[in-house]
Design a protein around this motif. Structure first.
Motif, PDB file in Angstrom:
ATOM      1  N   LEU A 464     -27.006  21.729   5.655  1.00  0.00           N
ATOM      2  CA  LEU A 464     -28.256  21.441   6.361  1.00  0.00           C
ATOM      3  C   LEU A 464     -28.533  22.480   7.435  1.00  0.00           C
ATOM      4  O   LEU A 464     -29.679  22.925   7.612  1.00  0.00           O
ATOM      5  N   HIS A 465     -27.505  22.889   8.161  1.00  0.00           N
ATOM      6  CA  HIS A 465     -27.685  23.926   9.182  1.00  0.00           C
ATOM      7  C   HIS A 465     -28.153  25.248   8.553  1.00  0.00           C
ATOM      8  O   HIS A 465     -29.015  25.935   9.111  1.00  0.00           O
ATOM      9  N   VAL A 466     -27.578  25.591   7.399  1.00  0.00           N
ATOM     10  CA  VAL A 466     -27.973  26.824   6.725  1.00  0.00           C
ATOM     11  C   VAL A 466     -29.434  26.750   6.291  1.00  0.00           C
ATOM     12  O   VAL A 466     -30.212  27.708   6.490  1.00  0.00           O
ATOM     13  N   LEU A 467     -29.830  25.634   5.696  1.00  0.00           N
ATOM     14  CA  LEU A 467     -31.221  25.458   5.287  1.00  0.00           C
ATOM     15  C   LEU A 467     -32.170  25.566   6.477  1.00  0.00           C
ATOM     16  O   LEU A 467     -33.214  26.219   6.413  1.00  0.00           O
ATOM     17  N   GLU A 468     -31.783  24.909   7.569  1.00  0.00           N
ATOM     18  CA  GLU A 468     -32.631  24.902   8.748  1.00  0.00           C
ATOM     19  C   GLU A 468     -32.749  26.293   9.366  1.00  0.00           C
ATOM     20  O   GLU A 468     -33.780  26.645   9.949  1.00  0.00           O
ATOM     21  N   PHE A 469     -31.683  27.074   9.244  1.00  0.00           N
ATOM     22  CA  PHE A 469     -31.692  28.412   9.831  1.00  0.00           C
ATOM     23  C   PHE A 469     -32.590  29.364   9.051  1.00  0.00           C
ATOM     24  O   PHE A 469     -33.303  30.201   9.638  1.00  0.00           O
ATOM     25  N   PHE A 470     -32.591  29.236   7.724  1.00  0.00           N
ATOM     26  CA  PHE A 470     -33.314  30.204   6.893  1.00  0.00           C
ATOM     27  C   PHE A 470     -34.708  29.745   6.480  1.00  0.00           C
ATOM     28  O   PHE A 470     -35.559  30.580   6.153  1.00  0.00           O
ATOM     29  N   PHE A 471     -34.951  28.444   6.475  1.00  0.00           N
ATOM     30  CA  PHE A 471     -36.231  27.950   5.956  1.00  0.00           C
ATOM     31  C   PHE A 471     -36.884  27.004   6.957  1.00  0.00           C
ATOM     32  O   PHE A 471     -36.233  26.083   7.476  1.00  0.00           O
ATOM     33  N   ASN A 472     -38.161  27.228   7.205  1.00  0.00           N
ATOM     34  CA  ASN A 472     -38.933  26.306   8.033  1.00  0.00           C
ATOM     35  C   ASN A 472     -39.250  25.038   7.237  1.00  0.00           C
ATOM     36  O   ASN A 472     -39.387  25.096   6.010  1.00  0.00           O
ATOM     37  N   PRO A 473     -39.340  23.897   7.928  1.00  0.00           N
ATOM     38  CA  PRO A 473     -39.661  22.659   7.198  1.00  0.00           C
ATOM     39  C   PRO A 473     -41.054  22.740   6.591  1.00  0.00           C
ATOM     40  O   PRO A 473     -41.963  23.368   7.166  1.00  0.00           O
ATOM     41  N   PRO A 474     -41.280  22.126   5.441  1.00  0.00           N
ATOM     42  CA  PRO A 474     -42.619  22.140   4.837  1.00  0.00           C
ATOM     43  C   PRO A 474     -43.618  21.408   5.726  1.00  0.00           C
ATOM     44  O   PRO A 474     -43.267  20.458   6.429  1.00  0.00           O
ATOM     45  N   SER A 475     -44.849  21.867   5.700  1.00  0.00           N
ATOM     46  CA  SER A 475     -45.878  21.272   6.565  1.00  0.00           C
ATOM     47  C   SER A 475     -46.099  19.804   6.255  1.00  0.00           C
ATOM     48  O   SER A 475     -46.484  19.032   7.142  1.00  0.00           O
ATOM     49  N   ARG A 476     -45.855  19.398   5.017  1.00  0.00           N
ATOM     50  CA  ARG A 476     -46.043  17.998   4.646  1.00  0.00           C
ATOM     51  C   ARG A 476     -44.961  17.112   5.237  1.00  0.00           C
ATOM     52  O   ARG A 476     -45.188  15.932   5.505  1.00  0.00           O
ATOM     53  N   TYR A 477     -43.754  17.664   5.419  1.00  0.00           N
ATOM     54  CA  TYR A 477     -42.625  16.895   5.967  1.00  0.00           C
ATOM     55  C   TYR A 477     -42.023  17.649   7.155  1.00  0.00           C
ATOM     56  O   TYR A 477     -40.933  18.229   7.063  1.00  0.00           O
ATOM     57  N   ASN A 485     -30.493  14.790   8.754  1.00  0.00           N
ATOM     58  CA  ASN A 485     -29.385  14.639   9.695  1.00  0.00           C
ATOM     59  C   ASN A 485     -29.001  13.168   9.839  1.00  0.00           C
ATOM     60  O   ASN A 485     -27.808  12.818   9.813  1.00  0.00           O
ATOM     61  N   VAL A 486     -30.012  12.312   9.978  1.00  0.00           N
ATOM     62  CA  VAL A 486     -29.772  10.876  10.084  1.00  0.00           C
ATOM     63  C   VAL A 486     -29.100  10.336   8.823  1.00  0.00           C
ATOM     64  O   VAL A 486     -28.138   9.551   8.891  1.00  0.00           O
ATOM     65  N   LEU A 487     -29.563  10.766   7.657  1.00  0.00           N
ATOM     66  CA  LEU A 487     -29.023  10.267   6.391  1.00  0.00           C
ATOM     67  C   LEU A 487     -27.600  10.758   6.138  1.00  0.00           C
ATOM     68  O   LEU A 487     -26.837  10.105   5.417  1.00  0.00           O
ATOM     69  N   ILE A 488     -27.224  11.882   6.724  1.00  0.00           N
ATOM     70  CA  ILE A 488     -25.841  12.358   6.620  1.00  0.00           C
ATOM     71  C   ILE A 488     -24.934  11.623   7.602  1.00  0.00           C
ATOM     72  O   ILE A 488     -23.802  11.242   7.267  1.00  0.00           O
ATOM     73  N   SER A 489     -25.416  11.411   8.821  1.00  0.00           N
ATOM     74  CA  SER A 489     -24.569  10.859   9.892  1.00  0.00           C
ATOM     75  C   SER A 489     -24.382   9.345   9.780  1.00  0.00           C
ATOM     76  O   SER A 489     -23.278   8.838  10.036  1.00  0.00           O
ATOM     77  N   THR A 490     -25.434   8.625   9.425  1.00  0.00           N
ATOM     78  CA  THR A 490     -25.372   7.164   9.450  1.00  0.00           C
ATOM     79  C   THR A 490     -24.271   6.588   8.563  1.00  0.00           C
ATOM     80  O   THR A 490     -23.545   5.678   8.999  1.00  0.00           O
ATOM     81  N   PRO A 491     -24.093   7.039   7.300  1.00  0.00           N
ATOM     82  CA  PRO A 491     -22.994   6.479   6.498  1.00  0.00           C
ATOM     83  C   PRO A 491     -21.623   6.641   7.140  1.00  0.00           C
ATOM     84  O   PRO A 491     -20.767   5.758   7.017  1.00  0.00           O
TER      85      PRO A 491
END
Length: 585
Positions: A464-477, A485-491
């Protein structure tokens, strides 16, 4: 250092180094830096200093609520007042009422950062020093130092208090001090310090079921009716008196216009009108909200009821185990009253090792299911988790779970830390702390659930950190990365909560056994020795006498609650006086 004869310098060097690290973190950005008009938590804490300094008590919780109105319990307000008095003495412009809003001069920032370090040194650091001596009393000096090192460099707390900017270490320090007093049999002092923790931040309520059930089980253990009821009465009087003193200026003339004025701070302390959760927090409500959209389908009043019910169900197992242990190990009704009162004042209860697990279960249940949770609240369950970790061997499940939960706890706060500009501190502290404690997930016992969970979770987090570093979030989401992050941490947090319940049940079984048992005065007075034999030699360090039993409490982290009870009692009998550092091996 031990071999070179300078062991007396180890503890001061650890404290000095950790303090230096805190100041280094403070050199970075903080919450709300250069972001008008509201700024952030830094400005909120500074504003409370000017508010409490210039206004009478009756206006503290009602003045200009739209601009960081005071919403913490009275002890925080008193601490803000003390800091405000010192700031006004140094430079009145730092805390000028209204005129100082948003001030970010270098001098004021140095002062603000220094107040966090000062209160940390006054409350939290001494609490950890005592904890390492009391709860690891039968361990070697080196083990106590390693435990202290683990706690002093706790990354989540360092990032929030000295980076983001808050005073959580004061609340947590009072809780640790309460645990220390409970461990030495001084329940009244422990209850008073836990009241101070509640009086500083309402988040300390997350520990209330664990501490309340322990004290109630202690009364049952002593015998009701009899010394147990007398002890319960003293605890109730102590707690109520402490709360009355803390709230005194808010209900008693001439400070307050009437008794009903006390509703002002109470309504601010418990803000049910804020909503189910803030931002993206790794708990049940936020994670499930991705699909269920709770706030759109269910009214606020019903959500309050649902969250209260789930939270209670979450901590009931630990409360039940604690009360059951007190009942099973209660003293015989035929015991001499004088001996039972002496037990009340001088001895620890044999089910004291359950306390850290009860605190972990209750705090996790509040974090996962309660109403109005912030991502910083993960600090509350991380405290008992780290206390248990501090004494666990590297091949134990407590060690593996403790490090995993702490690392993911820091990861869950990444969106907040990123917003504050603390990315470098985030990476540096995680690497430093994991290096200090010698953690390597690949070296965990192979094939276990916690190892598999660790590898999968760390892979997902790094990805997730790698994705966040190289790619901006899509405008729709635009919030896709915080949601992931929440879906990884909560379990991880849910499984850790279930694990804490499992460990509490197993420890309770190991301590109390499957059948009812009423302790006689003789057996009660030797619980510090007998508990070690019944629960896998709890209280004995590595290389000392005692056999580690498969599946015993010691393998589940018993070292973290090696109280040294019998050792302390023997010192009392022979009149040996000890000072900090004199008995280190």
């Amino acid at each position: 250092m031990h071999k070179r004869g300078i062991r007396a310098w180890i503890i001061p060097l650890l404290v000095f180094t950790s303090t230096l690290v805190k100041f280094c973190i403070s050199l970075g950005s903080y919450s709300g830096h250069s972001t008008p008009p509201m700024y952030g938590d830094y400005e909120a804490q500074r504003h409370w200093m000017e508010l409490t300094l210039h206004l009478p008590f009756r206006l503290w919780y009602s003045y200009d609520l739209q601009y960081w109105g005071l919403d913490y319990p009275p002890l925080t307000a008193y601490v803000s007042w003390i800091c405000g008095v010192i700031a006004h003495w140094i430079n009145p412009t730092w805390v000028a009422l209204d005129a100082s809003r948003g001030i970010e001069t270098e001098g004021s920032k140095i002062f603000m950062r220094s107040t966090v370090v000062a209160w940390d040194m006054l409350v939290y650091v001494p609490a950890l020093l005592v904890f390492s001596r009391v709860w690891h009393g039968n361990r070697s000096g080196r083990t106590q130092e390693l435990a202290l090192l683990t706690l002093l460099f706790h990354p989540a707390l360092l990032l929030i208090d000295f980076g983001h900017f808050q005073y959580n270490s004061v609340m947590l320090g009072f809780t640790v001090l309460a645990m220390n007093f409970f461990a030495t049999g001084q329940d009244l002092a422990g209850a008073a310090f836990f009241t101070l923790s509640l009086g500083f931040k309402q988040m300390a309520l997350y520990y209330a079921p664990g501490i309340g059930s322990y004290l109630l089980a202690r009364c049952v253990f002593l015998g009701i009716p009899g010394p147990g009821f007398k002890h319960f009465t003293r605890l109730a009087i102590t707690t109520i008196s402490c709360f009355m003193v803390l709230f005194l200026p808010f209900y008693l003339p001439p400070f307050a216009p009437s008794f009903m004025h006390i509703l002002n701070p109470i309504s601010r302390i418990f803000p049910f009108n804020r909503g189910l959760f803030e931002d993206k927090v790794a708990n049940f409500w936020c994670a499930s909200n991705v699909v269920l959209k709770w706030r759109e389908r269910v009214s606020r009043s019903m959500l309050v009821k649902f969250s209260a019910g789930l939270t209670a169900l979450g901590f009931l197992p630990s409360v039940g185990v604690m009360l059951n242990s007190g009942w099973r190990m209660r003293m015989s009704a035929a015991s001499n009253v004088a001996e039972r009162e002496q037990e009340d004042q001088e001895k620890q209860t044999p089910f004291l090792p359950l306390l850290p697990y009860a605190l972990l279960t209750s705090s996790f249940s509040f974090f996962l299911f309660s109403f109005q949770v912030h991502e910083k609240t993960i600090l509350v369950p991380l405290l008992p988790m780290t206390l248990l970790l501090s004494g666990a061997p590297v091949d134990s499940s407590v060690y593996a779970w403790g490090v995993l939960v702490n690392n993911i706890g820091v990861f869950s706060m990444w969106p907040l830390l990123k917003k504050d500009g603390l990315g470098f501190q985030y990476i540096a502290l995680l690497i430093l702390w994991n290096r200090i404690i010698g953690y390597n997930p690949l070296r965990l016992p192979s094939g276990t659930l916690v190892q598999l969970l660790s590898l999968v979770t760390y892979t997902a987090a790094i990805g997730l950190h790698v994705l966040e570093f190289f790619f901006n979030p899509p405008s729709r989401y635009p919030d896709i990365y915080p949601v992931l992050n929440v879906l990884i941490s909560t379990p991880v947090f849910v499984l850790a909560w279930l694990w804490s319940i499992k460990c509490g049940v197993e420890v309770g079984w190991a301590i109390g056994g499957p059948g009812p048992a009423s302790a006689s005065p003789t057996s009660a007075s030797t619980t510090g020795d007998s508990i070690g034999r019944r629960a896998g030699s709890v209280g004995l360090g590595a290389g000392e006498e005692g056999v580690v039993m498969e599946g015993s409490f010691r393998q589940k982290g018993g070292r973290a609650v090696s109280l040294g009870t019998s050792q302390v009692n023997r010192r009392k009998k022979v009149g040996v006086k000890s000072r900090m550092g004199e008995e280190w091996m």
